[in-house]
Scaffold this active site. Sequence first.
Site, mmCIF file in Angstrom:
data_model
loop_
_atom_site.group_PDB
_atom_site.id
_atom_site.type_symbol
_atom_site.label_atom_id
_atom_site.label_comp_id
_atom_site.label_asym_id
_atom_site.label_seq_id
_atom_site.Cartn_x
_atom_site.Cartn_y
_atom_site.Cartn_z
ATOM 1 N N LYS A 171 -3.201 5.912 -3.898
ATOM 2 C CA LYS A 171 -4.324 6.775 -3.534
ATOM 3 C C LYS A 171 -4.252 8.146 -4.214
ATOM 4 O O LYS A 171 -3.166 8.658 -4.493
ATOM 5 C CB LYS A 171 -4.366 6.973 -2.018
ATOM 6 C CG LYS A 171 -4.357 5.665 -1.226
ATOM 7 C CD LYS A 171 -4.329 5.916 0.262
ATOM 8 C CE LYS A 171 -4.071 4.631 1.025
ATOM 9 N NZ LYS A 171 -2.649 4.202 0.921
ATOM 10 N N HIS B 245 -8.153 9.283 -1.231
ATOM 11 C CA HIS B 245 -7.461 9.269 0.059
ATOM 12 C C HIS B 245 -8.300 9.844 1.204
ATOM 13 O O HIS B 245 -8.308 9.294 2.313
ATOM 14 C CB HIS B 245 -6.152 10.059 -0.063
ATOM 15 C CG HIS B 245 -5.095 9.607 0.895
ATOM 16 N ND1 HIS B 245 -3.759 9.643 0.596
ATOM 17 C CD2 HIS B 245 -5.172 9.095 2.145
ATOM 18 C CE1 HIS B 245 -3.056 9.182 1.628
ATOM 19 N NE2 HIS B 245 -3.894 8.847 2.575
ATOM 20 N N TYR C 19 2.539 9.989 0.133
ATOM 21 C CA TYR C 19 3.580 9.389 0.966
ATOM 22 C C TYR C 19 4.988 9.643 0.435
ATOM 23 O O TYR C 19 5.949 9.658 1.197
ATOM 24 C CB TYR C 19 3.392 7.870 1.079
ATOM 25 C CG TYR C 19 2.110 7.408 1.711
ATOM 26 C CD1 TYR C 19 1.294 8.277 2.432
ATOM 27 C CD2 TYR C 19 1.711 6.075 1.592
ATOM 28 C CE1 TYR C 19 0.107 7.832 2.998
ATOM 29 C CE2 TYR C 19 0.540 5.621 2.162
ATOM 30 C CZ TYR C 19 -0.262 6.504 2.855
ATOM 31 O OH TYR C 19 -1.425 6.049 3.423
ATOM 32 N N ASP D 242 0.838 -1.200 0.000
ATOM 33 C CA ASP D 242 0.000 0.000 0.000
ATOM 34 C C ASP D 242 0.874 1.253 0.000
ATOM 35 O O ASP D 242 1.790 1.381 0.810
ATOM 36 C CB ASP D 242 -0.894 -0.013 1.245
ATOM 37 C CG ASP D 242 -1.795 1.209 1.329
ATOM 38 O OD1 ASP D 242 -2.985 1.086 0.988
ATOM 39 O OD2 ASP D 242 -1.313 2.288 1.731
#
Length: 272
Positions: A96, A129, A66, A61
């Site tokens: 996401k 998200h 990120y 994931d």
Amino acid sequence: MAANSEPMHVSINVPEVKLSSASGHRKMPVIGLGSAVDNIDERAMKSAVLEAIKLGYRHFDTASLYGTERALGEAIAEALKLGLVASREELFITTKLWCSDAHRDLVVRALKKSLKTLQIEYVDLYLIHWPMSAKPSEKLRNDIPEEDLVPLDYNGVWEAMEECQRHGLTKSIGVSNFSPKKIETILAFATIPPSVNQVEMNPAWQQRKLVEFCKSKSIIVTAFSPLGAVGSSWGTNQVMNNEALKQIAAAHGKTVAQVPLRSFFSFSLNSL
């Protein structure tokens, strides 16, 4: 091992759950490795993913926010080169859509950018998200100024998410951090319903009403930070330092971490 021998593959039986609206009846491994970190070390992230693949992990994931898509993509390429997995199809990759890209005309472009960074042709699951939008920006930031927040165009953004799936850019689509009310909003017009709702969930934050709602709609709930994410800026020690979990672990000869993970594992199987 001889130089001309075939590479060894880890044989591990990780149960999978069927995603209700996925293309090609795609299934999702119930155990996955997340990649959200406070301070990104791409070399360490790549190494961690490779070690996870060697141990049998197949579900990974990430998210555009990120900053770990590149390291994950490099790890996937390396794993294929080394023969740790026979093909891309053995892996389940989730990424996401960030708030600043949550606009009808930016969704497809954002996913294509993620795919380029990941060095793959498709993801297995693409999530919104958060149930909010922000003014478009090339720089993704978690601390979005309040004046930059704008209402989410549920209809337009979800139509674009469906377009991503129809075009084969993702095998399935879903949401993250969505309440039942917000999911109902999407279900009212969706032609491809969400397959997944990813939310924070652990023994200290069980979200039972949300779980029951999603189950009634054939939406799989995936948990992030199931161990409390101790050491992160958003984490808590209420899981790993929980006395009840320590007692259960000691009684069964397990680690504290194994107890909540086992409970989520059982929950996933019961949702099949």
